[in-house]
Design a protein around this motif. Structure first.
Motif, PDB file in Angstrom:
ATOM      1  N   LEU A 123       3.494   1.024   2.866  1.00 21.38           N
ATOM      2  CA  LEU A 123       3.100   0.257   4.046  1.00 21.38           C
ATOM      3  C   LEU A 123       2.822  -1.189   3.642  1.00 21.38           C
ATOM      4  O   LEU A 123       2.471  -1.462   2.504  1.00 21.38           O
ATOM      5  N   PRO A 124       2.969  -2.115   4.601  1.00 19.72           N
ATOM      6  CA  PRO A 124       2.699  -3.524   4.283  1.00 19.72           C
ATOM      7  C   PRO A 124       1.233  -3.715   3.882  1.00 19.72           C
ATOM      8  O   PRO A 124       0.355  -3.024   4.376  1.00 19.72           O
ATOM      9  N   ASP A 125       0.999  -4.678   2.975  1.00 19.20           N
ATOM     10  CA  ASP A 125      -0.373  -4.952   2.537  1.00 19.20           C
ATOM     11  C   ASP A 125      -1.116  -5.859   3.499  1.00 19.20           C
ATOM     12  O   ASP A 125      -2.281  -6.168   3.301  1.00 19.20           O
ATOM     13  N   LYS A 126      -0.399  -6.353   4.500  1.00 18.59           N
ATOM     14  CA  LYS A 126      -1.032  -7.295   5.428  1.00 18.59           C
ATOM     15  C   LYS A 126      -0.881  -6.808   6.847  1.00 18.59           C
ATOM     16  O   LYS A 126      -0.063  -5.949   7.130  1.00 18.59           O
ATOM     17  N   GLY A 127      -1.635  -7.397   7.729  1.00 17.03           N
ATOM     18  CA  GLY A 127      -1.468  -7.143   9.151  1.00 17.03           C
ATOM     19  C   GLY A 127      -1.978  -5.783   9.586  1.00 17.03           C
ATOM     20  O   GLY A 127      -2.685  -5.096   8.863  1.00 17.03           O
ATOM     21  N   VAL A 128      -1.596  -5.416  10.793  1.00 18.13           N
ATOM     22  CA  VAL A 128      -2.091  -4.177  11.390  1.00 18.13           C
ATOM     23  C   VAL A 128      -0.987  -3.133  11.384  1.00 18.13           C
ATOM     24  O   VAL A 128       0.098  -3.367  11.902  1.00 18.13           O
ATOM     25  N   THR A 129      -1.284  -1.990  10.771  1.00 18.45           N
ATOM     26  CA  THR A 129      -0.354  -0.872  10.814  1.00 18.45           C
ATOM     27  C   THR A 129      -0.921   0.179  11.747  1.00 18.45           C
ATOM     28  O   THR A 129      -2.083   0.554  11.628  1.00 18.45           O
TER      29      THR A 129
ATOM     30  N   MET B  50       0.836  -1.188   0.000  1.00 18.79           N
ATOM     31  CA  MET B  50       0.000   0.000   0.000  1.00 18.79           C
ATOM     32  C   MET B  50       0.882   1.254   0.000  1.00 18.79           C
ATOM     33  O   MET B  50       1.810   1.346   0.799  1.00 18.79           O
ATOM     34  N   ASP B  51       0.588   2.163  -0.935  1.00 11.61           N
ATOM     35  CA  ASP B  51       1.368   3.403  -1.029  1.00 11.61           C
ATOM     36  C   ASP B  51       0.492   4.586  -0.631  1.00 11.61           C
ATOM     37  O   ASP B  51      -0.625   4.706  -1.099  1.00 11.61           O
ATOM     38  N   VAL B  52       1.034   5.431   0.201  1.00  9.79           N
ATOM     39  CA  VAL B  52       0.320   6.652   0.566  1.00  9.79           C
ATOM     40  C   VAL B  52       1.273   7.824   0.407  1.00  9.79           C
ATOM     41  O   VAL B  52       2.324   7.875   1.048  1.00  9.79           O
ATOM     42  N   ARG B  53       0.914   8.721  -0.488  1.00  7.54           N
ATOM     43  CA  ARG B  53       1.737   9.911  -0.661  1.00  7.54           C
ATOM     44  C   ARG B  53       0.813  11.100  -0.819  1.00  7.54           C
ATOM     45  O   ARG B  53      -0.099  11.078  -1.640  1.00  7.54           O
ATOM     46  N   PHE B  54       0.968  12.110   0.000  1.00  7.15           N
ATOM     47  CA  PHE B  54       0.170  13.317  -0.179  1.00  7.15           C
ATOM     48  C   PHE B  54       0.784  14.489   0.567  1.00  7.15           C
ATOM     49  O   PHE B  54       1.552  14.307   1.506  1.00  7.15           O
ATOM     50  N   THR B  55       0.464  15.666   0.101  1.00  7.72           N
ATOM     51  CA  THR B  55       0.774  16.864   0.873  1.00  7.72           C
ATOM     52  C   THR B  55      -0.536  17.602   1.055  1.00  7.72           C
ATOM     53  O   THR B  55      -1.428  17.535   0.222  1.00  7.72           O
ATOM     54  N   LEU B  56      -0.635  18.265   2.165  1.00  4.19           N
ATOM     55  CA  LEU B  56      -1.898  18.897   2.504  1.00  4.19           C
ATOM     56  C   LEU B  56      -1.572  20.089   3.368  1.00  4.19           C
ATOM     57  O   LEU B  56      -0.696  20.020   4.226  1.00  4.19           O
ATOM     58  N   SER B  57      -2.217  21.218   3.104  1.00  5.88           N
ATOM     59  CA  SER B  57      -2.008  22.321   4.032  1.00  5.88           C
ATOM     60  C   SER B  57      -3.331  22.973   4.368  1.00  5.88           C
ATOM     61  O   SER B  57      -4.163  23.232   3.521  1.00  5.88           O
TER      62      SER B  57
ATOM     63  N   VAL C 228      -0.920  -0.168  20.730  1.00  5.95           N
ATOM     64  CA  VAL C 228       0.022  -0.466  19.646  1.00  5.95           C
ATOM     65  C   VAL C 228       0.753  -1.772  19.936  1.00  5.95           C
ATOM     66  O   VAL C 228       0.867  -2.648  19.076  1.00  5.95           O
ATOM     67  N   ALA C 229       1.235  -1.924  21.195  1.00  4.27           N
ATOM     68  CA  ALA C 229       1.979  -3.127  21.559  1.00  4.27           C
ATOM     69  C   ALA C 229       1.118  -4.371  21.363  1.00  4.27           C
ATOM     70  O   ALA C 229       1.604  -5.412  20.944  1.00  4.27           O
ATOM     71  N   ARG C 230      -0.179  -4.253  21.634  1.00  6.13           N
ATOM     72  CA  ARG C 230      -1.041  -5.422  21.538  1.00  6.13           C
ATOM     73  C   ARG C 230      -1.426  -5.759  20.117  1.00  6.13           C
ATOM     74  O   ARG C 230      -1.546  -6.926  19.768  1.00  6.13           O
ATOM     75  N   LEU C 231      -1.662  -4.749  19.306  1.00  3.89           N
ATOM     76  CA  LEU C 231      -2.299  -5.008  18.017  1.00  3.89           C
ATOM     77  C   LEU C 231      -1.389  -4.884  16.805  1.00  3.89           C
ATOM     78  O   LEU C 231      -1.566  -5.595  15.828  1.00  3.89           O
ATOM     79  N   ALA C 232      -0.443  -3.947  16.846  1.00  7.52           N
ATOM     80  CA  ALA C 232       0.189  -3.540  15.588  1.00  7.52           C
ATOM     81  C   ALA C 232       1.341  -4.463  15.194  1.00  7.52           C
ATOM     82  O   ALA C 232       2.062  -4.981  16.034  1.00  7.52           O
ATOM     83  N   ASP C 233       1.477  -4.655  13.887  1.00 11.05           N
ATOM     84  CA  ASP C 233       2.648  -5.338  13.348  1.00 11.05           C
ATOM     85  C   ASP C 233       3.650  -4.312  12.843  1.00 11.05           C
ATOM     86  O   ASP C 233       4.846  -4.512  12.930  1.00 11.05           O
ATOM     87  N   TYR C 234       3.109  -3.240  12.287  1.00  8.91           N
ATOM     88  CA  TYR C 234       3.941  -2.218  11.678  1.00  8.91           C
ATOM     89  C   TYR C 234       3.556  -0.898  12.315  1.00  8.91           C
ATOM     90  O   TYR C 234       2.398  -0.672  12.644  1.00  8.91           O
ATOM     91  N   LEU C 235       4.534  -0.041  12.488  1.00 12.73           N
ATOM     92  CA  LEU C 235       4.282   1.177  13.237  1.00 12.73           C
ATOM     93  C   LEU C 235       4.755   2.391  12.450  1.00 12.73           C
ATOM     94  O   LEU C 235       5.857   2.384  11.888  1.00 12.73           O
ATOM     95  N   VAL C 236       3.901   3.416  12.404  1.00 14.80           N
ATOM     96  CA  VAL C 236       4.274   4.689  11.788  1.00 14.80           C
ATOM     97  C   VAL C 236       4.211   5.745  12.881  1.00 14.80           C
ATOM     98  O   VAL C 236       3.155   5.957  13.472  1.00 14.80           O
ATOM     99  N   LEU C 237       5.325   6.377  13.156  1.00 15.19           N
ATOM    100  CA  LEU C 237       5.353   7.401  14.189  1.00 15.19           C
ATOM    101  C   LEU C 237       5.174   8.760  13.539  1.00 15.19           C
ATOM    102  O   LEU C 237       5.845   9.082  12.565  1.00 15.19           O
ATOM    103  N   MET C 238       4.252   9.553  14.095  1.00 17.93           N
ATOM    104  CA  MET C 238       3.975  10.856  13.508  1.00 17.93           C
ATOM    105  C   MET C 238       4.159  11.949  14.545  1.00 17.93           C
ATOM    106  O   MET C 238       3.916  11.753  15.729  1.00 17.93           O
ATOM    107  N   ASP C 239       4.573  13.102  14.035  1.00 19.14           N
ATOM    108  CA  ASP C 239       4.659  14.266  14.897  1.00 19.14           C
ATOM    109  C   ASP C 239       4.465  15.510  14.043  1.00 19.14           C
ATOM    110  O   ASP C 239       5.152  15.683  13.034  1.00 19.14           O
ATOM    111  N   GLN C 240       3.529  16.334  14.404  1.00 20.18           N
ATOM    112  CA  GLN C 240       3.255  17.597  13.731  1.00 20.18           C
ATOM    113  C   GLN C 240       3.179  17.468  12.215  1.00 20.18           C
ATOM    114  O   GLN C 240       3.805  18.218  11.484  1.00 20.18           O
ATOM    115  N   GLY C 241       2.404  16.500  11.775  1.00 22.74           N
ATOM    116  CA  GLY C 241       2.158  16.377  10.349  1.00 22.74           C
ATOM    117  C   GLY C 241       3.224  15.637   9.565  1.00 22.74           C
ATOM    118  O   GLY C 241       3.122  15.504   8.359  1.00 22.74           O
TER     119      GLY C 241
END
Lengths: 227, 353
Positions: free
Chosen positions: B20-26, B1-8, B193-206
């Motif tokens: 992102l992986p096509d399987k599991g929980v992100t 899965m690909d996600v690319r965008f800019t937004l203001s 996150v620890a319980r469910l996620a396989d893959y993790l995306v950390l975000m901060d201020q957009g």
């Protein structure tokens, strides 16, 4: 036409006018109310004010302009003539046009408020469940605004029942054609026939009260069920 | 899965470019206001933005001039607030989406979801009579009934109390193992996150600050994740044996084995466990007579001072990273340095799922 027949004709005409007007207003008012509830256009406030205008304008003022517009020289009259008809003054269609404008805020405002109260979330939820905009409008927005529709329909109907000034200006007072209840009452009073005036006025009062009672009763039950 | 965008938007800008992986929980993880929800809304098509590309599997959801409206994207979306339609019954709510797709879940599959989420007793109730947790369970089932290619969950537990949260977390873990639906899940709770996620995306201020498998990101010292009191690692293990006499189960992972008191799991089953940094201590000599059950030979990888009093140490047991939180005085007394061999004494192992 006996006096009793004349009263019955006025009653029938009034009910027909109120019914047709309410139907037309629900059809035209729904998209307008939806737009007013959701649009962020800057000139929306202008439309809001225009819709509310019949609330404050003397019916004779509204009736006067409509009379001019619908007369043979007016733009609406010309339009009707161009389409092969007669100018709509002093006719049922003229009364409907006048009533639709006169009762517009009574239908559009409750609908607008009901649509605004839904918010965007239920519509987004429906979209993520594969409902197209038209689909979610009829399966989510309309059912959720049902108390607004009831209020709008009853207010529109009841307000048109009591119409006097606009009808008199554009329809005149032709028994069986443009003479509605409120004008018949006026005529009875003028003729000092208080008995028949009482009958019609009392009937109108009772019917209006019962309709409002039904709306408020329904809306109250509806809101307590929801709470 | 690909996600690319800019937004203001006024006072807020986002810039995302991710595979992102096509399987599991992100999981999308970060503080409130960092853009996690907006990310999800963009993927769903509820938020429009220029210059974007969203591909899920082999489908393009948006790219350049292509833009599929939300109702044409085969996704499920569970919102933060309860969203059941109050003018419909629970049953009608469940079928609302299913009736609008060509291949909804079959009757048997629907029954399985209802059982998985414990919904059978609720079917004839009115949505307004349900608790917040019950409403969210119905909303999850309603989304699953459409057989989504991707399930988006926007902090579905946020409005619930702790006990309910724990319940739904359990239900979601079952959906994760039994339903085989990829999930994109927004959270600001480390525990979720620890319980469910396989893959993790950390975000901060957009912005995306880091992304990778949960097991890897949770063991990194350079991320904000390492600075929390309950910092620790997540391990994927497999059940390799039982000791019925003591009620213990043996779990193996690349780098060692652990014994945990647990009777629920079968041999060969995968089990996710968490080991918090504060539950790990170090010894340079093989510990002699000790009550600690789990002692793993490790190599010291990195040390990072957290405060004048504390040090966070990253260890390697074989290929698997672990974290230990020690007093700085102990670290100095033992003269710890990278590359050194040591023994990690694990005081507690939490079995997550």
């Amino acid at each position: 036409m006996t006096p009793a027949d004349q009263d019955l004709a006025a009653l029938w005409l009034t009910l027909k006018l109120a019914g047709v007007t309410t139907l037309v207003l629900l059809i035209l008012g729904t998209p307008l109310a939806w737009w007013l509830a959701r649009s962020t256009a800057r000139w929306k406030v202008m439309v809001d004010a225009l819709v509310a205008l019949p609330l404050v304008l003397p019916p004779t003022v509204l009736g006067f302009y409509l009379l001019v517009a619908m007369g043979p020289e007016g733009p609406l009259g010309q339009l009707f003539t161009a389409l092969g008809g007669a100018p709509p003054v002093f006719s049922f269609i003229g009364l409907v046009i006048g009533s639709v404008i006169y009762s517009l805020p009574f239908v559009v405002q409750p609908l607008r408020d009901a649509f605004a109260a839904i918010g965007t979330l239920p519509l987004e939820v429906a979209a993520t469940l594969r409902a197209s905009p038209l689909d979610w409008f009829f399966t989510v927005a309309v059912p959720m605004a049902r108390s607004g529709f009831l209020t709008a329909a009853v207010l529109g109907f009841a307000h048109t029942l009591g119409e006097f000034g606009v009808v008199l200006m554009i329809g005149g007072n032709i028994p069986g054609q443009t003479q509605v209840l409120s004008i018949a009452i006026y005529e009875h009073v003028e003729a000092l026939d208080y008995g028949r005036a009482h009958l019609l006025a009392g009937g109108l009062l009772a019917a209006s009260f019962l309709m409002l009672l039904a709306v408020y009763g329904f809306n109250r039950r509806f809101s307590t069920v929801r709470a | 899965m690909d996600v690319r965008f800019t937004l203001s938007r006024t006072g807020f800008a986002m810039n995302v470019d991710l595979q992102l992986p096509d399987k599991g929980v992100t999981a999308l993880f970060g503080p409130s206001g960092c853009g996690k929800t907006t990310f999800l809304r963009v993927v769903a098509g509820l938020e429009r933005c220029l210059d974007s590309e969203i591909r899920v599997g082999d489908e393009i959801w948006q790219s350049g001039a292509i833009w599929r409206p939300p109702h044409q994207r085969p996704l499920g979306y569970v919102f933060q607030q309860p969203t059941l339609f109050t003018h419909l019954s629970v049953r009608q709510n469940l079928q609302y989406g299913a009736r609008r797709v060509r291949h909804p879940l079959s009757g048997d599959e629907q029954a399985k979801v209802l059982a998985l989420l414990g919904l059978e007793p609720l079917l004839d109730r009115a949505p307004t009579g349900l608790s917040g947790g019950e409403q969210q369970r119905v909303a999850i089932a309603r989304a699953l009934f459409t057989r989504p290619r991707l399930l988006l969950l926007d902090e579905p537990l946020a409005a619930l109390d702790d006990a309910r949260k724990h319940d739904i977390l359990g239900y979601l873990a079952r959906v994760r193992t039994d339903m085989n639906v990829p999930m994109l899940f927004v959270s600001h709770s480390r525990d979720e996150v620890a319980r469910l996620a396989d893959y993790l995306v950390l975000m901060d201020q957009g912005h995306i600050t880091a992304h990778g498998p949960v097991t890897e990101l949770f063991s990194r010292l350079d991320l904000a994740l390492a600075r929390e009191p309950d910092t620790g690692v997540v391990l994927e293990t497999q059940v390799t044996g039982h000791d019925p006499a003591y009620g213990l189960t043996q779990l193996a992972f690349p780098g060692g084995t652990l014994l945990v008191p647990d009777g629920r799991h079968q041999d060969g089953q995968s089990v996710r466990v968490q080991i918090q940094a504060r539950d790990v201590s170090l010894s340079l000599d093989p510990p002699g007579r000790t009550s600690i059950l789990n002692i793993l030979p490790v190599t010291i990888d990195t040390l990072q001072a957290e405060s004048p009093a504390q040090v966070l140490v990253r260890l390697r047991a074989g290929d698997t990273p672990l974290l230990a939180r020690l007093s700085r005085r102990s670290a100095d007394a033992l003269n710890l340095e990278p590359g050194q061999a040591a023994f990690a004494q694990v005081k507690a192992v939490a079995v997550l799922a």
